[in-house]
Design an enzyme around this catalytic site. Structure first.
Site, PDB file in Angstrom:
ATOM      1  N   ALA A 132      -6.576   0.099  -5.733  1.00  0.00           N
ATOM      2  CA  ALA A 132      -5.548  -0.668  -6.440  1.00  0.00           C
ATOM      3  C   ALA A 132      -4.194  -0.455  -5.775  1.00  0.00           C
ATOM      4  O   ALA A 132      -3.962   0.569  -5.131  1.00  0.00           O
ATOM      5  CB  ALA A 132      -5.495  -0.209  -7.890  1.00  0.00           C
ATOM      6  N   GLY A 181     -10.278   1.688  -6.313  1.00  0.00           N
ATOM      7  CA  GLY A 181     -10.720   0.328  -6.619  1.00  0.00           C
ATOM      8  C   GLY A 181     -11.489  -0.299  -5.469  1.00  0.00           C
ATOM      9  O   GLY A 181     -12.350  -1.163  -5.681  1.00  0.00           O
ATOM     10  N   GLU A 197     -14.857   0.829  -5.918  1.00  0.00           N
ATOM     11  CA  GLU A 197     -15.409   0.145  -7.101  1.00  0.00           C
ATOM     12  C   GLU A 197     -15.881  -1.265  -6.730  1.00  0.00           C
ATOM     13  O   GLU A 197     -16.964  -1.697  -7.130  1.00  0.00           O
ATOM     14  CB  GLU A 197     -14.375   0.123  -8.233  1.00  0.00           C
ATOM     15  CG  GLU A 197     -14.313   1.490  -8.926  1.00  0.00           C
ATOM     16  CD  GLU A 197     -13.114   1.682  -9.833  1.00  0.00           C
ATOM     17  OE1 GLU A 197     -12.023   1.202  -9.464  1.00  0.00           O
ATOM     18  OE2 GLU A 197     -13.268   2.312 -10.886  1.00  0.00           O
ATOM     19  N   GLU A 255      -8.331   8.829  -7.526  1.00  0.00           N
ATOM     20  CA  GLU A 255      -7.453   8.532  -8.673  1.00  0.00           C
ATOM     21  C   GLU A 255      -6.913   9.790  -9.359  1.00  0.00           C
ATOM     22  O   GLU A 255      -5.762   9.794  -9.819  1.00  0.00           O
ATOM     23  CB  GLU A 255      -8.201   7.684  -9.714  1.00  0.00           C
ATOM     24  CG  GLU A 255      -8.324   6.215  -9.352  1.00  0.00           C
ATOM     25  CD  GLU A 255      -9.529   5.901  -8.476  1.00  0.00           C
ATOM     26  OE1 GLU A 255     -10.077   6.821  -7.854  1.00  0.00           O
ATOM     27  OE2 GLU A 255      -9.924   4.725  -8.420  1.00  0.00           O
TER      28      GLU A 255
HETATM   29  C1  LIG Z   1      -7.975  -0.209 -12.753  1.00  0.00           C
HETATM   30  C2  LIG Z   1      -7.561   0.692 -11.642  1.00  0.00           C
HETATM   31  C3  LIG Z   1      -8.602   0.868 -10.623  1.00  0.00           C
HETATM   32  C4  LIG Z   1      -8.507   1.664  -9.562  1.00  0.00           C
HETATM   33  C5  LIG Z   1      -7.435   2.620  -9.396  1.00  0.00           C
HETATM   34  C6  LIG Z   1      -7.071   2.860  -7.954  1.00  0.00           C
HETATM   35  O1  LIG Z   1      -7.653   2.326  -7.042  1.00  0.00           O
HETATM   36  S1  LIG Z   1      -5.772   3.864  -7.716  1.00  0.00           S
HETATM   37  C7  LIG Z   1      -5.592   3.893  -5.964  1.00  0.00           C
HETATM   38  C8  LIG Z   1      -6.576   4.792  -5.345  1.00  0.00           C
HETATM   39  N1  LIG Z   1      -6.361   4.855  -3.939  1.00  0.00           N
HETATM   40  C9  LIG Z   1      -5.643   5.821  -3.375  1.00  0.00           C
HETATM   41  O2  LIG Z   1      -5.169   6.711  -4.015  1.00  0.00           O
HETATM   42  C10 LIG Z   1      -5.509   5.717  -1.869  1.00  0.00           C
HETATM   43  C11 LIG Z   1      -4.155   6.166  -1.450  1.00  0.00           C
HETATM   44  N2  LIG Z   1      -3.959   6.027  -0.037  1.00  0.00           N
HETATM   45  C12 LIG Z   1      -4.400   6.926   0.857  1.00  0.00           C
HETATM   46  O3  LIG Z   1      -5.090   7.869   0.572  1.00  0.00           O
HETATM   47  C13 LIG Z   1      -3.924   6.727   2.271  1.00  0.00           C
HETATM   48  O4  LIG Z   1      -2.781   5.938   2.243  1.00  0.00           O
HETATM   49  C14 LIG Z   1      -4.975   6.062   3.194  1.00  0.00           C
HETATM   50  C15 LIG Z   1      -5.495   4.783   2.628  1.00  0.00           C
HETATM   51  C16 LIG Z   1      -6.135   7.052   3.423  1.00  0.00           C
HETATM   52  C17 LIG Z   1      -4.305   5.745   4.568  1.00  0.00           C
HETATM   53  O5  LIG Z   1      -3.708   6.914   5.061  1.00  0.00           O
HETATM   54  P1  LIG Z   1      -2.738   6.856   6.342  1.00  0.00           P
HETATM   55  O6  LIG Z   1      -2.319   8.273   6.590  1.00  0.00           O
HETATM   56  O7  LIG Z   1      -3.384   6.114   7.427  1.00  0.00           O
HETATM   57  O8  LIG Z   1      -1.484   5.994   5.906  1.00  0.00           O
HETATM   58  P2  LIG Z   1      -0.425   6.239   4.752  1.00  0.00           P
HETATM   59  O9  LIG Z   1      -0.938   7.170   3.735  1.00  0.00           O
HETATM   60  O10 LIG Z   1       0.869   6.596   5.391  1.00  0.00           O
HETATM   61  O11 LIG Z   1      -0.344   4.801   4.092  1.00  0.00           O
HETATM   62  C18 LIG Z   1       0.148   3.683   4.819  1.00  0.00           C
HETATM   63  C19 LIG Z   1       1.027   2.867   3.891  1.00  0.00           C
HETATM   64  O12 LIG Z   1       0.208   2.311   2.857  1.00  0.00           O
HETATM   65  C20 LIG Z   1       0.721   2.622   1.571  1.00  0.00           C
HETATM   66  N3  LIG Z   1      -0.429   2.781   0.673  1.00  0.00           N
HETATM   67  C21 LIG Z   1      -1.513   3.510   0.859  1.00  0.00           C
HETATM   68  N4  LIG Z   1      -2.381   3.350  -0.150  1.00  0.00           N
HETATM   69  C22 LIG Z   1      -1.820   2.457  -0.987  1.00  0.00           C
HETATM   70  C23 LIG Z   1      -2.225   1.880  -2.224  1.00  0.00           C
HETATM   71  N5  LIG Z   1      -3.419   2.169  -2.762  1.00  0.00           N
HETATM   72  N6  LIG Z   1      -1.373   1.042  -2.821  1.00  0.00           N
HETATM   73  C24 LIG Z   1      -0.176   0.715  -2.278  1.00  0.00           C
HETATM   74  N7  LIG Z   1       0.267   1.242  -1.102  1.00  0.00           N
HETATM   75  C25 LIG Z   1      -0.555   2.095  -0.477  1.00  0.00           C
HETATM   76  C26 LIG Z   1       1.464   3.934   1.796  1.00  0.00           C
HETATM   77  O13 LIG Z   1       2.412   4.145   0.805  1.00  0.00           O
HETATM   78  C27 LIG Z   1       2.063   3.686   3.163  1.00  0.00           C
HETATM   79  O14 LIG Z   1       3.186   2.855   2.946  1.00  0.00           O
HETATM   80  P3  LIG Z   1       4.472   3.021   3.857  1.00  0.00           P
HETATM   81  O15 LIG Z   1       5.454   2.034   3.312  1.00  0.00           O
HETATM   82  O16 LIG Z   1       4.053   2.750   5.255  1.00  0.00           O
HETATM   83  O17 LIG Z   1       4.915   4.457   3.674  1.00  0.00           O
END
Ligand SMILES: CC/C=C\CC(=O)SCCNC(=O)CCNC(=O)[C@H](O)C(C)(C)COP(=O)(O)OP(=O)(O)OC[C@H]1O[C@@H](n2cnc3c(N)ncnc32)[C@H](O)[C@@H]1OP(=O)(O)O
Length: 719
Positions: free
Chosen positions: A60, A99, A102, A122
């Site tokens: 998400a 998500g 999911e 999460e």
């Molecule tokens: C009903 C609800 C259902 C489901 C709930 C969920 O899904 S909650 C979300 C669960 N997902 C996460 O927690 C994933 C979080 N992200 C990560 O672990 C890492 O970002 C990832 C995907 C492994 C990539 O890592 P990497 O080191 O390659 O990059 P970085 O972390 O610097 O991320 C790059 C930019 O993307 C933004 N970002 C990452 N994940 C999300 C997200 N889920 N939503 C929005 N934005 C996301 C992150 O902030 C970075 O942004 P930037 O502006 O470049 O700093």
């Protein structure tokens, strides 16, 4: 946001939402529409969902959680996928998280690249997988495995995902091509048994036992966190309730979590950490417009505990290190120490034998400073003494190539004064590691008035390369971390006024700090503080005694000196604020002798002790710290409040679910915090740290209570 194309008999739905294909409302709408289109197209026999770019889907959109919900939910899309009469295959590359996983679990089949990672992170955001993940995963993996995966938030590799039935097949070649080949092999096969909704949870009758066992583990491992407990409740629901009722329970617990202060703090922390890497200097130079220099080799000067730890970090990242000590004996000791760290990592399975050997090959010890002449960067980690450091920097300046960056691991000293000993102040910066340097993830990088943007970019990038969280600070006494930390000072005053050190530690641990301050003091040794105080007194021409109540017009408490002088130097002498059983020196035991020493100290000084509440302990320790944090912002020592909070989380183990002191202040309410600071300032006029910050005063006098995201974004305009 979702590119739709039909390729022979396949509809390909490609999620296209850079950088990580988060499930924004446009993406969920795109997926939903894509499924409907594919169902209506008679030429389509199977649907493939794939991600564009480096990942399948990171879940998400976290930025959308604090905004009103719009569009379709992930479950709406999921139900459309699952009930599709045509097979839907997810093809996972990079990550399928939250998500994203999911969505994959709603599909009838999942294939993946061998390097793909899967998980439900999460809990790290104070949430649970709220799109039926807690109900569907147990149907695939069984209850105990689902409980472990969901409450830990860890990522699984593709092989492990296959083992648990999360992935049907790992493929070696082009993912989309492989997905088409796979789809061809399953077209026409019945889908009913592949819809997880129809599957029974294995061993559902044992769920209460699994739940009790997992709950004990979760309470021990994730003390204070609500989300892992909620995850267990909904997983239990998956076994005890019909599918839709379980989904309803999941939804209601998700709603509770998303509005909780813990989730707000954890989501804030996620972005705070990433935003620390995006630095900006007052002159406009920033991470976006500055290129770092190349660091292909390094030297570490001083091979004590810190120097050795820093060398370990560099070597692990593949950077050859020249380690400099005064003599061969000290060098040998350091090299043994470094190898012991590597051996420990091998034993724990965190490093291969080959990697250990490679690291050791890249380490060169020497007693000759001249040997550092060709390195790209030097990190000095000698005794914390300005004159000594200046001498070393003057020598380095002469020896090192003109392009070399010269850094100091000082934790307090003025970078400008150190840089002034060189002819290249633009190439001098602070790289303040936290002990133990090979374990603690924080590096506080410090710039002086002449440090160039390129040098800042280089140390920030080096921090990232060696796996640390780098935060930038302007030079000042103690920088952000040590300048701001007033917990120890106030805790000692509280003891003098009537609290027991053991109660204070318990209160702060209950608040969420991983270790009470008196335990920390025992760990680092009471000699450290004693020496600093003696130096301060010497500089002021004062002789400290048991009766000293003021030093330099500041309140002074001589209790810690008394303990040190009694040989209570902390863990290393078996006694400090606590006592330690030699058989188990890591376990602090409250000591009645210490309470007697405190009592006598107060009697001798005529101090009347009083009852002190837990609330006062928290306010005194944290509000003093927060007040200093606002002064740090006022003076531009920290660029943004979130940088301060990242330092506290990684440097002082401040509970992430409370965000950090600045976020915590905002949650308490800035006006309330300010009022209490004013109260303590009036009560303790001889403690400068209670002098209220002007920035805090301005923010607190605003007519509305300002939510964190507003004052964090706008605080500088209040100056
Ligand atoms: C009903 C609800 C259902 C489901 C709930 C969920 O899904 S909650 C979300 C669960 N997902 C996460 O927690 C994933 C979080 N992200 C990560 O672990 C890492 O970002 C990832 C995907 C492994 C990539 O890592 P990497 O080191 O390659 O990059 P970085 O972390 O610097 O991320 C790059 C930019 O993307 C933004 N970002 C990452 N994940 C999300 C997200 N889920 N939503 C929005 N934005 C996301 C992150 O902030 C970075 O942004 P930037 O502006 O470049 O700093």
């Amino acid at each position: 946001m979702v590119d739709y194309r039909v390729d022979n008999q396949f509809a390909v739905l490609e999620i296209n939402n850079p950088p990580v294909n988060a499930l924004s409302s446009d993406v969920t709408i795109g997926l939903y529409d894509g499924i409907l289109k594919a169902l209506q197209d008679d030429s389509v026999q199977a649907v493939i969902i794939i991600g564009k770019g480096k990942v399948f889907c990171a879940g998400a959109d976290i930025t959308a959680f604090s905004k009103p919900i719009k569009g379709l939910g992930i479950t709406d899309v999921g139900h459309a996928i699952e009930s599709s009469s045509k097979p839907v295959i997810s093809a996972v590359y990079g990550v399928a998280l939250g998500g994203g996983l999911e969505i994959a679990l709603f599909c009838h089949y999942r294939i993946s690249d061998k390097k793909a990672k899967f998980g439900f992170p999460e809990v790290q955001l104070g949430l649970l997988p709220g799109a039926e993940g807690t109900i569907r995963l147990p149907r695939l993996t069984g209850l105990p495995v689902a409980m472990e995966i969901i409450t830990s938030g860890r990522q699984l590799g593709a092989q492990e995902a296959v083992k648990y039935g999360i992935v049907d097949k790992i493929v070696e070649n082009d993912l989309l091509q492989e997905a088409k080949t796979f789809a061809t092999s399953i077209i026409g096969k019945p889908l009913d048994s592949l819809r997880l909704r129809t599957k029974k949870v294995k061993n559902a009758d044992l769920v209460d036992k699994y739940y009790d066992d997992a709950l004990k583990e979760v309470k021990r491992k994730y003390k204070g966190l609500i989300a892992p407990v909620s995850c267990l409740k909904t997983i239990r629901g998956s076994a005890k309730l019909p599918y839709d009722a379980a989904a309803q329970l999941e939804r209601s617990l998700f709603t509770e979590l998303i509005t909780s202060s813990q989730s707000a703090a954890l989501r804030y922390s996620f972005f705070a950490e990433r935003s620390a890497a995006k630095w900006r200097l007052p002159n406009g130079a920033s991470s976006a417009n500055t290129k770092p220099g190349t660091v292909g080799s390094a030297a570490v000067i001083g091979a004590g505990t810190m120097g050795s730890g820093i060398a370990v970090c560099l070597l692990r990242a593949g950077i050859p290190v020249t380690l400099v000590e005064q003599n061969e004996k000290l060098l040998k000791a350091a090299q043994t120490n470094i190898d012991q760290i590597f051996r420990g990592s091998v034993q724990l399975g965190k490093m291969t034998l080959e990697k250990r050997q490679e690291c050791l090959r890249m380490l060169q010890g020497t007693a000759q400073l001249e040997k550092v002449k060709d390195v790209d960067i030097v990190i000095e980690a000698i005794f914390e003494n300005l004159k000594l450091k200046q001498e070393v920097f003057a020598k380095l300046d002469k020896i090192c190539k003109p392009t070399a960056f010269l850094c100091s691991n000082t934790s307090t000293l003025d970078i400008d004064k150190i840089a002034s000993a060189t002819s290249r102040p633009d190439k001098v910066a602070g790289t303040h590691f936290f002990a133990p340097a090979h374990i603690m993830r924080l590096v506080e990088n410090v710039y002086g008035s002449k440090t160039s943007p390129e040098t800042v970019a280089t140390v920030m990038e080096l921090g990232r390369k060696i796996g640390k969280v780098s935060v930038l600070s302007k030079t000042c006494d103690g920088f952000i971390a040590n300048r701001m930390n007033k917990i120890g000072v106030e805790a000692v005053y509280l003891v003098e006024e009537g609290a027991s050190p053991y109660d204070i530690d318990q209160i702060m641990e209950d608040f969420g700090m991983s270790m009470g301050v008196f335990k920390v003091l025992d760990l680092s040794g009471l000699d450290v503080g004693w020496r600093i105080r003696q130096e301060q007194a010497k500089a002021l021409g004062v002789n400290l005694t048991a009766e000293t109540k003021y030093l330099n017009a500041e309140r002074y408490c001589s209790l810690p000196d008394k303990l040190y002088e009694l040989g209570r130097n902390g863990i290393k002498t078996g006694r400090g604020w606590y006592r330690y059983d030699p058989a188990n020196p890591r376990k602090p035991i409250p000591d009645l002798d210490v309470l007697d020493i405190i009592q006598t100290h107060c009697q001798n000084l005529g101090i009347k002790r009083r009852e002190i509440t837990a609330q006062e302990v928290i306010e005194r320790c944290l509000y003093a710290t927060i007040n200093e944090g606002f002064k740090i912002l006022e003076e531009n020592v920290a660029e943004k409040p979130s940088d301060i909070d990242v330092i506290w989380q990684y440097g002082f183990a401040f509970p992430r679910y409370r965000g950090g002191p600045m976020f915590y202040a905002s949650q308490v309410g800035l006006r309330k915090v300010f009022e209490r600071i004013c109260y303590y300032h009036a009560t303790f006029p001889y403690s400068k740290h209670w002098l209220p910050s002007d920035l805090l005063r301005k923010l607190a006098s605003s007519t509305d209570e300002i939510p964190i995201n507003q004052w964090m974004n706008n605080w500088s305009s209040k100056l």
